[in-house]
Design an enzyme around this catalytic site. Structure first.
Site, PDB file in Angstrom:
ATOM      1  N   TYR A   1       0.771  -1.088   0.044  1.00  0.00           N
ATOM      2  CA  TYR A   1       0.008  -0.023   0.089  1.00  0.00           C
ATOM      3  C   TYR A   1       0.902   1.027   0.061  1.00  0.00           C
ATOM      4  CZ  TYR A   1      -3.835   2.431   1.634  1.00  0.00           C
ATOM      5  OH  TYR A   1      -5.058   3.565   1.821  1.00  0.00           O
TER       6      TYR A   1
ATOM      7  N   LYS B   1      -5.795  -1.580  -2.755  1.00  0.00           N
ATOM      8  CA  LYS B   1      -6.941  -1.153  -1.678  1.00  0.00           C
ATOM      9  C   LYS B   1      -7.628  -2.398  -1.260  1.00  0.00           C
ATOM     10  CE  LYS B   1      -6.772   3.259  -1.354  1.00  0.00           C
ATOM     11  NZ  LYS B   1      -7.064   4.071  -0.024  1.00  0.00           N
TER      12      LYS B   1
ATOM     13  N   ASP C   1      -9.951   7.368  -6.229  1.00  0.00           N
ATOM     14  CA  ASP C   1      -9.205   8.527  -6.687  1.00  0.00           C
ATOM     15  C   ASP C   1      -9.566   9.010  -8.301  1.00  0.00           C
ATOM     16  OD1 ASP C   1      -7.400   7.783  -4.697  1.00  0.00           O
ATOM     17  OD2 ASP C   1      -5.905   6.656  -5.670  1.00  0.00           O
TER      18      ASP C   1
ATOM     19  N   ASP D   1     -11.967   8.749  -1.198  1.00  0.00           N
ATOM     20  CA  ASP D   1     -11.190   9.796  -0.766  1.00  0.00           C
ATOM     21  C   ASP D   1     -12.158  11.059  -0.335  1.00  0.00           C
ATOM     22  OD1 ASP D   1      -8.551   9.077  -2.201  1.00  0.00           O
ATOM     23  OD2 ASP D   1     -10.145   8.648  -3.664  1.00  0.00           O
TER      24      ASP D   1
HETATM   25  O1  LIG Z   1      -4.510   5.402  -0.882  1.00  0.00           O
HETATM   26  C1  LIG Z   1      -3.854   5.953   0.140  1.00  0.00           C
HETATM   27  O2  LIG Z   1      -3.062   5.769   0.894  1.00  0.00           O
HETATM   28  C2  LIG Z   1      -4.887   7.115   0.877  1.00  0.00           C
HETATM   29  C3  LIG Z   1      -5.938   7.473  -0.207  1.00  0.00           C
HETATM   30  O3  LIG Z   1      -6.902   7.223  -0.652  1.00  0.00           O
HETATM   31  C4  LIG Z   1      -5.275   8.590  -1.232  1.00  0.00           C
HETATM   32  O4  LIG Z   1      -4.356   9.140  -1.014  1.00  0.00           O
HETATM   33  O5  LIG Z   1      -5.701   8.588  -2.186  1.00  0.00           O
HETATM   34 MG   LIG Z   2      -7.432   7.328  -2.833  1.00  0.00          MG
END
Ligand SMILES: O=C([O-])CC(=O)C(=O)O
Ligand SMILES: [Mg+2]
Length: 575
Positions: free
Chosen positions: A117, A188, A260, A283
């Site tokens: 991640y 995710k 995103d 988000d």
């Molecule tokens: O993915 C991650 O670390 C958190 C998130 O949704 C982003 O920053 O868009």
């Molecule tokens: Mg995100």
């Protein structure tokens, strides 16, 4: 075993035997069985299974336990130094032997999350065409969207419950990434399984490749996505419509996490579909909830209430907008009127404070400050807004590394002995400031949390843990709860309930912290899931009616029982 020709969508079944234990009934045998990541056990196939399933002679003689396999993979993993190489190693394992991947990840959550991640996933997104090996998930593009139903029929999973879908227009803080965004959907969903209890056979990563605005990608011969500009307007929406329609048809019980999407598209897509298919935007809503939880805890740590704070949100994309909305909701719950809140939450984009006399994208209008409130202010830039508005909380969601400069942080420090400073942009290199700098500039007094992981900071002999205010503390529990309650819709109060559940869980178990340690992600998610189910019932959107009569303890027990664990199921060997 009968030797009928099987569609790919039907390669195994799980049934309970007469002894009450669950067994896998594979509908493929022999070598192909070793190629299904959800079925492959490698050298953990027992001798009896090897003989019965046509695997005899195809595997090393040693029969291993899952634990032994985990140890062996971990030893190999430790020999790899480069984070992206580690990411590729883990992804390859996932595509070969999925139970083993999750057993390894579960055993080393804190160590491996930054690899699977953020921050490493950011690199994996950027290099996705180069590291592409096995196919995973569903890719819809302008080449095949007309065949969306057929494409979904080809997915070898029959009961998907959680989909993470991205159009890659605003990946983390790194912008338009075209086809590479698939890596974020995959990452995710790994968290959904390891931290959110959803079985990997119930998850589907989706890339909606509508093109890319990046000429450098379109011109790169190695780039694997479609090589034209992004669809926009009605064409874009028609593309997403066809995805949603085909998904509803194939997976009527699925929930969609929108991930995103940039600014306007994030809001448009969320509002267009949230009542058509149970869905949420990670988000806007996930980040909003996780930041509200951390700010509530940080306020408690300094003996104040949220309603006493003045909050500056720097960044007005999906994340910034979601965070501003969540903080406002928290203040409303503490009794403030909308008018009072207007003087306590200030949102800035790259042009400075959003004021209601400025021209701006539609979705930003509700975030704007009445111009009259800023009468007589020296300026509307970040530092001026902090000074004039007397900000006590700085939340960074701008993707602008370093924008929380020494002058900016010191300005907040003059307003309060203990400012909250959260540089939340991901991955690490995009953080608005470094925790060590923030603590140095505030004599160790600031309360700091970040979006990506940072090591603890020792300042003047005191060690400060840096909480990770990442939506990873919200979405797995939110999605899992929504799946268990079989919700018709994911309501705003369900998301807010997730935030308060995370704050409560942290306060009860980690009273000195803003967020729990990442190693506790699955425990936090279980508490979030319980709260989400309760709220779904209250809101009348839960269709799993059996949950209504359960008290809190019973509900907690149920959620824990439903939490998927990485173990190798025995195969049926009697036919
Ligand atoms: O993915 C991650 O670390 C958190 C998130 O949704 C982003 O920053 O868009
Ligand atoms: Mg995100």
């Amino acid at each position: 075993m009968s030797r009928r020709t099987l569609p790919l969508t039907d390669h195994y079944d799980v049934r309970r035997g007469e002894d009450g234990h669950r067994r896998l009934h594979p509908l493929v045998r022999g070598f192909p069985l070793l190629r299904y990541p959800l079925l492959n056990k490698g050298t953990a196939f027992t001798e009896e299974e090897r003989v019965a399933l046509g695997l005899d002679g195809l595997l090393a003689p040693q029969v291993d336990s899952l634990e032994a396999l985990v140890d062996r993979q971990y030893a190999e993993y430790r020999l790899i130094a480069d984070p992206l190489d580690r990411h590729v190693f883990l992804r390859n394992l996932q595509d070969r032997n999925e139970v083993l991947f999750y057993a390894l990840l579960s055993a080393h959550v804190e160590e491996m999350l930054p690899v699977v991640y953020t921050p490493t996933v950011g690199l994996a997104v950027q290099k996705f065409s180069q590291i592409y090996r096995y196919p995973r998930g569903l890719t819809l593009s302008t080449r095949n969207i007309d065949r969306a139903a057929q494409a979904l029929a080809n997915v070898p999973l029959n009961d998907v419950r959680i989909i993470v879908a991205t159009d890659s227009s605003a990946i983390l803080g790194i912008g338009d990434q075209g086809f590479g965004g698939m890596a974020i959907s995959i990452g995710k969903l790994s968290l959904y399984t390891v931290a959110g209890g959803v079985g990997p056979d119930k998850t589907l990563p989706v890339e909606l490749d509508v093109g890319t605005g990046r000429a450098d990608l379109r011109e790169d011969p190695a780039y694997l996505g479609v090589k034209h500009d992004r669809l926009t307007g009605p064409e874009y929406l028609s593309f997403i419509d066809r995805f949603v329609e085909a998904t509803l048809e194939r997976y009527p019980k699925a929930i969609i996490q929108w991930e995103d999407f940039s600014k306007d598209a994030a809001f448009t897509v969320l509002h267009r579909y949230r009542r058509v298919v149970p869905s949420f935007n990670d988000d806007i809503q996930g980040t909003g909830a996780v930041v509200l939880a951390g700010v509530l805890n940080a306020c408690r740590l300094k003996g104040e209430a949220l309603k006493d704070q003045v909050v500056v949100v720097h960044g007005a994309g999906a994340g910034g907008a979601g965070v501003a909305a969540a903080i406002r909701e928290g203040m409303r719950r503490e009794g403030l009127s909308d008018e009072q809140i207007a003087g306590r939450v200030f949102v800035l984009d790259s042009r400075g404070l959003l004021t209601d006399d400025r021209s701006m994208e539609h979705y930003k209008k509700s975030l704007a400050t009445p111009r009259a409130l800023t009468e007589g202010w020296a300026g509307l830039d970040l530092e001026s807004v902090i000074r004039e508005g007397k900000a006590t909380v700085l939340l960074g969601l701008s993707g602008q590394a370093g924008i929380f400069s020494e002058a900016v942080v010191r300005a907040a420090h003059t307003n309060t002995p203990r400012p909250l400073v959260f540089p939340l942009s991901n991955p690490t290199a995009f953080a608005e400031a470094l925790p060590a700098d923030i603590l140095a500039w505030t004599d160790g007094q600031a309360i700091v949390a970040t979006g990506s992981p940072f090591d603890p900071v020792t300042h003047a002999g005191v060690t400060h843990e840096i909480g990770q205010g990442n939506n990873a503390f919200i979405f797995p529990g939110l999605g899992f709860g929504a799946v268990l309650a079989r919700v018709r819709e994911i309501t705003d109060p369900m998301v807010t309930a997730a935030a308060y559940a995370l704050a409560d869980y942290t306060q009860t178990n980690w009273p000195e912290r803003t967020y729990p340690p990442v190693a506790e992600l699955s425990h936090a998610s279980i508490h979030v899931a319980v709260a989400v189910i309760r709220q779904a019932i209250t809101d009348g959107v839960a269709t799993e009616f059996n949950l209504r009569d359960l008290n809190d303890t019973e509900l907690l027990t149920l959620v824990k029982r439903k939490f998927w664990q990485p173990t190798y199921l025995p195969f049926r060997t009697d036919s």
